[in-house]
Design an enzyme around this catalytic site. Structure first.
Site, PDB file in Angstrom:
ATOM      1  N   MET A 192     -38.916 -38.171  21.627  1.00 40.50           N
ATOM      2  CA  MET A 192     -38.166 -37.044  20.695  1.00 40.50           C
ATOM      3  C   MET A 192     -38.914 -37.408  19.415  1.00 40.50           C
ATOM      4  O   MET A 192     -38.422 -38.103  18.541  1.00 40.50           O
ATOM      5  CB  MET A 192     -36.562 -37.043  20.550  1.00 40.50           C
ATOM      6  CG  MET A 192     -36.215 -35.760  19.571  1.00 40.50           C
ATOM      7  SD  MET A 192     -34.405 -35.662  19.470  1.00 40.50           S
ATOM      8  CE  MET A 192     -33.901 -35.232  21.026  1.00 40.50           C
ATOM      9  N   HIS A 193     -40.218 -36.881  19.192  1.00 46.12           N
ATOM     10  CA  HIS A 193     -40.851 -36.969  17.836  1.00 46.12           C
ATOM     11  C   HIS A 193     -40.520 -36.087  16.997  1.00 46.12           C
ATOM     12  O   HIS A 193     -39.729 -35.054  17.412  1.00 46.12           O
ATOM     13  CB  HIS A 193     -42.163 -37.392  18.152  1.00 46.12           C
ATOM     14  CG  HIS A 193     -42.813 -36.192  19.016  1.00 46.12           C
ATOM     15  ND1 HIS A 193     -43.293 -35.112  18.148  1.00 46.12           N
ATOM     16  CD2 HIS A 193     -43.207 -35.990  20.309  1.00 46.12           C
ATOM     17  CE1 HIS A 193     -43.720 -34.351  19.252  1.00 46.12           C
ATOM     18  NE2 HIS A 193     -43.768 -34.793  20.197  1.00 46.12           N
ATOM     19  N   ALA A 194     -41.354 -35.766  15.962  1.00 48.74           N
ATOM     20  CA  ALA A 194     -41.008 -34.841  14.850  1.00 48.74           C
ATOM     21  C   ALA A 194     -40.714 -33.303  15.593  1.00 48.74           C
ATOM     22  O   ALA A 194     -39.943 -32.701  15.075  1.00 48.74           O
ATOM     23  CB  ALA A 194     -41.966 -34.925  13.806  1.00 48.74           C
TER      24      ALA A 194
END
Length: 86
Positions: free
Chosen positions: A13-15
């Site tokens: 769950m990156h940006a």
């Protein structure tokens, strides 16, 4: 209402997925939290989500309380299970 889901996308769950998650969470009036490893954060804050450092195969618990809690949990679980559209 709560549901446990697993992060499926390779990059975690990156940006971008965190932004999509927050955007979806803010469509609901319920209070929504994410719980992982004993830590709970507000799911309507991108900074809180990014602080969790979620990686592929991490399990998260989506917890919602309010009038639209069931719909919120299902919509957010569907988003995670769709790999955030990636």
């Amino acid at each position: 209402m709560e549901k446990i889901v697993k992060i499926l996308n390779d990059s975690g769950m990156h940006a971008r997925p965190a932004g999509a998650f927050v955007k979806k969470a803010n469509e609901f009036s319920s209070d929504i939290n994410i719980e992982v490893n004993g830590k709970a954060v507000n799911a309507k804050s991108i900074m809180n989500l990014l602080s969790l450092g979620l990686k592929k195969d991490d399990e998260i618990k989506i917890v919602a309380n309010g009038d639209d809690a069931a719909a919120a949990v299902e919509a957010l679980a569907d988003l995670v299970n769709s790999k955030f559209g990636e």
